[in-house]
Design an enzyme around this catalytic site. Structure first.
Site, PDB file in Angstrom:
ATOM      1  N   CYS A  53       0.841  -1.210   0.000  1.00 13.19           N
ATOM      2  CA  CYS A  53       0.000   0.000   0.000  1.00 13.19           C
ATOM      3  C   CYS A  53       0.876   1.260   0.000  1.00 13.19           C
ATOM      4  O   CYS A  53       1.872   1.341   0.724  1.00 13.19           O
ATOM      5  CB  CYS A  53      -0.912  -0.007   1.223  1.00 13.19           C
ATOM      6  SG  CYS A  53      -2.020   1.413   1.252  1.00 13.19           S
ATOM      7  N   CYS A  60       0.200   0.236  10.371  1.00  8.79           N
ATOM      8  CA  CYS A  60      -0.167  -0.791   9.400  1.00  8.79           C
ATOM      9  C   CYS A  60       1.013  -1.533   8.762  1.00  8.79           C
ATOM     10  O   CYS A  60       1.855  -0.928   8.098  1.00  8.79           O
ATOM     11  CB  CYS A  60      -1.013  -0.170   8.308  1.00  8.79           C
ATOM     12  SG  CYS A  60      -1.577  -1.406   7.125  1.00  8.79           S
ATOM     13  N   CYS A  97     -16.405  -9.222   5.098  1.00 12.58           N
ATOM     14  CA  CYS A  97     -15.859  -7.891   4.836  1.00 12.58           C
ATOM     15  C   CYS A  97     -14.581  -8.063   4.021  1.00 12.58           C
ATOM     16  O   CYS A  97     -13.638  -8.711   4.463  1.00 12.58           O
ATOM     17  CB  CYS A  97     -15.568  -7.193   6.164  1.00 12.58           C
ATOM     18  SG  CYS A  97     -14.916  -5.541   5.910  1.00 12.58           S
ATOM     19  N   CYS A 129     -19.526  -6.514   2.970  1.00 14.06           N
ATOM     20  CA  CYS A 129     -18.926  -5.226   3.316  1.00 14.06           C
ATOM     21  C   CYS A 129     -17.619  -5.105   2.548  1.00 14.06           C
ATOM     22  O   CYS A 129     -16.972  -6.109   2.247  1.00 14.06           O
ATOM     23  CB  CYS A 129     -18.664  -5.190   4.828  1.00 14.06           C
ATOM     24  SG  CYS A 129     -17.761  -3.735   5.376  1.00 14.06           S
ATOM     25  N   CYS A 189     -19.803   1.657   8.170  1.00 13.93           N
ATOM     26  CA  CYS A 189     -19.042   1.053   9.264  1.00 13.93           C
ATOM     27  C   CYS A 189     -17.809   1.926   9.447  1.00 13.93           C
ATOM     28  O   CYS A 189     -17.020   2.072   8.508  1.00 13.93           O
ATOM     29  CB  CYS A 189     -18.661  -0.374   8.861  1.00 13.93           C
ATOM     30  SG  CYS A 189     -17.511  -1.140  10.015  1.00 13.93           S
TER      31      CYS A 189
HETATM   32  S1  SF4 Z   1      -4.339   0.996   6.792  1.00 13.45           S
HETATM   33 FE1  SF4 Z   1      -2.688  -0.044   5.658  1.00 13.45          FE
HETATM   34  S2  SF4 Z   1      -3.694  -0.820   3.851  1.00 13.45           S
HETATM   35 FE2  SF4 Z   1      -5.071   0.728   4.696  1.00 13.45          FE
HETATM   36  S3  SF4 Z   1      -4.506   2.666   3.714  1.00 13.45           S
HETATM   37 FE3  SF4 Z   1      -3.261   2.549   5.558  1.00 13.45          FE
HETATM   38  S4  SF4 Z   1      -1.327   1.602   4.918  1.00 13.45           S
HETATM   39 FE4  SF4 Z   1      -2.848   1.179   3.312  1.00 13.45          FE
END
Ligand code: SF4
Length: 363
Positions: A53, A60, A97, A129, A189
């Site tokens: 990401c 994360c 989800c 979801c 949610c």
């Molecule tokens: S929580 Fe993780 S997967 Fe979601 S936008 Fe942030 S970095 Fe990306």
């Protein structure tokens, strides 16, 4: 008690800081006025696209810029997702989800494939979801038309603390996506995470942001941070069960109709701790041995816990009727190929930058 949309931070803090027994009694009373206290909704969270990401969310392990041990994967196929959904249904889940590690949804083949996944799960008579990042109104309409039941988009924390967690998008982007979902019949949610180093004031601030939405979100996940090695929050101390219980109870009181969901962090909680959260008003859990990338209790353990507490899993569409699902051929909405301008504040967050730097030395 009628639902209020004008809670202030001071009022919420006063509730959060009440003597615990009083807080529990009040929350359990509100819970009984609005819900069956012996029914808990069970959702299965499925990571349909993992890792890589571009965002910098400090909690994360899926952010490409940090060095973690997670195994990434490209978007799953519709067949794979359907097979997992059938398995989830057989083990007692009423909702699936689907989470994709994207900043925002891009019109094109992958999104078309997600729409097919939504259709195929809706046909299994399960609630569907999605949590796919930021979406436009047209994308929300297309998801609704495919038969989506809920869209997840967490506010994570208070607006002030959000700036210390993420620099690649702003709080208003989150609210705008929630607003786009609200223009459809898809339920919202939205919740957050505790244990990221925020204060009680920030926790109350997040509950103000959620409870003053009108309507309030139909479901609010409360996550306890699971610190993952390599992320900027790897050294955060775990939150205590008392903080979790207080957060659940306060959310229950200020959002009486909402389903409050115990989400990440259940592995660190005892069975007694979870029972106390159910008593305080939690009436939903995420099931499955993994929550996106972090461990979660085994579904059999959950069912044993339900049995000992006399809890029953909620049936699908008990709160709202099953949305119709329109096929791709009959869709009224087109792929607009939009390129919305979501913000990129890019302010400095020292611990995110440090983790990024550390990751470079590890590669
Ligand atoms: S929580 Fe993780 S997967 Fe979601 S936008 Fe942030 S970095 Fe990306």
């Amino acid at each position: 008690m009628a639902t209020r949309h004008n809670w202030t931070k001071e009022e919420i803090l006063e509730i959060y800081n009440k003597p615990l027994m009083e807080l529990l009694y009040e929350a359990a009373t509100v819970h009984r006025e609005h819900h069956d206290p012996n029914t808990v909704q069970v959702s299965t969270l499925l990571s349909i696209k993992t890792g890589g990401c571009p965002e910098d969310c400090g909690y994360c392990p899926q952010a490409a810029r940090y060095h973690t041990d997670i195994e990434g994967n490209d978007l799953m196929s519709v067949g794979q997702v359907k097979a997992q959904a059938l398995r989830a249904k057989a083990s007692g889940s009423s909702r699936v989800c689907m989470g994709a590690a994207w900043r925002n949804v891009k019109d094109g083949e992958e999104f078309d494939s997600v729409l097919e996944m939504v259709r195929s799960i809706n046909k299994l008579d399960m609630e569907v979801c999605c949590t796919l990042g930021m979406i436009t109104e047209n994308q929300a309409q297309r998801l609704a038309e495919a038969g989506l039941y809920a869209y997840n988009h967490n506010l994570d924390s208070s607006e002030e603390y959000y700036k210390k967690v993420i620099s690649t998008r702003g709080y208003q982007d989150r609210l705008d996506t929630i607003g786009n979902v609200r223009k459809t019949n898809v339920t919202v949610c939205s919740g957050g995470i505790i244990g990221m180093g925020e204060s009680a004031d920030d926790r109350a601030g997040m509950l103000v942001a959620l409870s003053t939405l009108s309507p309030q979100p139909e479901s609010v996940p409360i996550n306890a941070l699971v610190p993952v090695e390599g992320t900027p929050m790897e050294e955060q101390e775990p939150v205590s069960i008392w903080e979790m219980v207080r957060m659940v109870a306060t959310a229950r009181i200020v959002m009486p109709e909402t389903q409050v969901r115990l989400s990440a962090g259940r592995m660190q909680m005892s069975r007694e701790g979870q029972a106390m959260c159910f008593f305080a008003g939690a009436n939903s859990i995420f099931a499955g041995d993994k929550l996106l990338t972090t461990p979660n209790p085994d579904v059999n353990e959950d069912m044993e816990l339900f049995k000992s507490l006399g809890l029953n899993p909620q049936k699908a569409f008990e709160k709202k009727t099953q949305p119709e699902s329109v096929s791709a051929e009959e869709s009224q909405y087109q792929n607009l190929g939009e390129k919305p301008k979501w913000s990129r504040p890019e302010h400095k967050i020292e611990r995110n930058l440090e983790a990024q730097q550390k990751a470079k030395t590890k590669v």
